[in-house]
Design a protein around this motif. Structure first.
Motif, PDB file in Angstrom:
ATOM      1  N   ASN A  64       1.173  -1.478  -0.269  1.00 31.90           N
ATOM      2  CA  ASN A  64       0.216  -0.384  -0.038  1.00 31.90           C
ATOM      3  C   ASN A  64       0.807   1.047  -0.169  1.00 31.90           C
ATOM      4  N   LEU A  65       0.202   1.612  -0.984  1.00 28.89           N
ATOM      5  CA  LEU A  65       1.960   2.990  -1.216  1.00 28.89           C
ATOM      6  C   LEU A  65       0.948   4.004  -0.541  1.00 28.89           C
ATOM      7  N   PRO A  66       1.680   4.713   0.618  1.00 31.32           N
ATOM      8  CA  PRO A  66       0.815   6.677   0.653  1.00 31.32           C
ATOM      9  C   PRO A  66       0.692   7.254  -0.245  1.00 31.32           C
ATOM     10  N   VAL A  67      -0.451   8.069   0.015  1.00 30.02           N
ATOM     11  CA  VAL A  67      -0.762   9.396  -1.077  1.00 30.02           C
ATOM     12  C   VAL A  67      -0.665  10.807   0.272  1.00 30.02           C
ATOM     13  N   THR A  68       0.334  11.896  -0.160  1.00 27.26           N
ATOM     14  CA  THR A  68       0.611  12.365   0.030  1.00 27.26           C
ATOM     15  C   THR A  68      -0.743  13.633  -0.031  1.00 27.26           C
ATOM     16  N   LEU A  69      -1.691  14.289   1.047  1.00 31.29           N
ATOM     17  CA  LEU A  69      -2.754  14.917   0.269  1.00 31.29           C
ATOM     18  C   LEU A  69      -2.805  16.156   1.035  1.00 31.29           C
ATOM     19  N   ILE A  70      -1.786  16.879   2.064  1.00 30.73           N
ATOM     20  CA  ILE A  70      -1.654  17.800   2.211  1.00 30.73           C
ATOM     21  C   ILE A  70      -0.281  17.133   3.128  1.00 30.73           C
ATOM     22  N   SER A  71       1.294  18.674   2.838  1.00 33.46           N
ATOM     23  CA  SER A  71       1.947  18.678   2.746  1.00 33.46           C
ATOM     24  C   SER A  71       2.463  20.312   3.474  1.00 33.46           C
ATOM     25  N   ASP A  72       2.851  20.776   4.313  1.00 24.65           N
ATOM     26  CA  ASP A  72       3.230  21.581   5.083  1.00 24.65           C
ATOM     27  C   ASP A  72       1.547  22.899   4.720  1.00 24.65           C
ATOM     28  N   GLY A  73       0.696  22.512   5.293  1.00 24.25           N
ATOM     29  CA  GLY A  73      -0.679  23.025   5.381  1.00 24.25           C
ATOM     30  C   GLY A  73      -1.301  23.501   4.205  1.00 24.25           C
TER      31      GLY A  73
END
Length: 225
Positions: A167-176
């Motif tokens: 399961n590859l995590p997907v970054t939805l929010i980074s640094d606000g």
């Protein structure tokens, strides 16, 4: 005496570079981006020319090193605050192997051939592309891989356990900041994301340091500032 003078200038230059590097932080060394590489070349050239120029004194060398370090610090500070500028200067990670298949267009975009990819995989103890589920070319040129479950350590086949796809995590929010491209790829929308954030008492994206979505587990990991 010219040898003594050169030795003094070299010592001052060395100490100045050491201090500037310490002030800029360990990330300047551990993760060299394209911008950091260019900065190192320019700074080395400036110091080198200053050392062997008879008209340049020690105070000019110190000023050169610290002023250039100040400029690098300003750019690093801006990239921490601006997601767009960070992407421009540091680039984005590229997925070169997706669900076990080589993304040839990503290889071409990053000027990476198959031999180089195989070499980088072997450095990660993966001697066959068939063992890899995901491979990501990071902004510093290193390769991060996620092996297929059969080849992960310890292997599930050794314990007669059923296989589950990684399961590859997907970054939805980074640094606000919301990464809309990743949100679209995950198949979700902002309404769903805001509802998930509301469950954790978060009203704005700016409150979130990092939000990762794991599709197959249907879990959203959120960390606030």
């Amino acid at each position: 005496m010219p040898f003594v003078h050169t030795a003094i200038e070299l010592t001052v230059g060395y100490i100045s570079l050491f201090i500037v590097t310490k002030l800029l932080g360990k990330m300047t060394i551990t993760q060299i981006t394209l911008f950091d590489f260019i900065s190192a070349l320019v700074l080395g050239d400036l110091v080198g020319n200053a050392l062997y120029n008879e008209h340049i004194k020690i105070k000019e060398i110190i000023f050169t090193v610290f002023f250039w370090g100040f400029l690098v610090y300003i750019v690093q500070f801006i990239t921490q605050k601006s997601f767009r500028l960070r992407t421009l200067l540091e680039g984005r990670p590229s997925i070169v192997i997706h669900e076990g298949k080589i993304c040839y267009n990503e290889l071409k975009k990053n000027r990476l051939d198959l031999s180089q990819l195989q070499h980088m995989l072997r450095a990660k103890d993966s001697f066959s592309v068939s063992e890899v589920e995901y491979a990501i070319l990071e902004t510093d040129g290193s390769l991060s891989i996620l092996k297929k479950s059969d080849y992960a350590a310890p292997t599930k086949s050794d314990h007669n356990m059923p296989n589950q796809p990684p399961n590859l995590p997907v970054t939805l929010i980074s640094d606000g900041r919301l990464i809309r491209e990743n949100l679209q790829r995950s198949g979700m929308n902002e309404t769903w994301l805001q509802q998930e954030l509301d469950k954790q008492g978060i009203g704005k994206y700016s409150e979130v340091l990092l939000a990762e979505w794991k599709k197959k587990k249907s879990t959203l990991y959120v960390q606030k500032y």
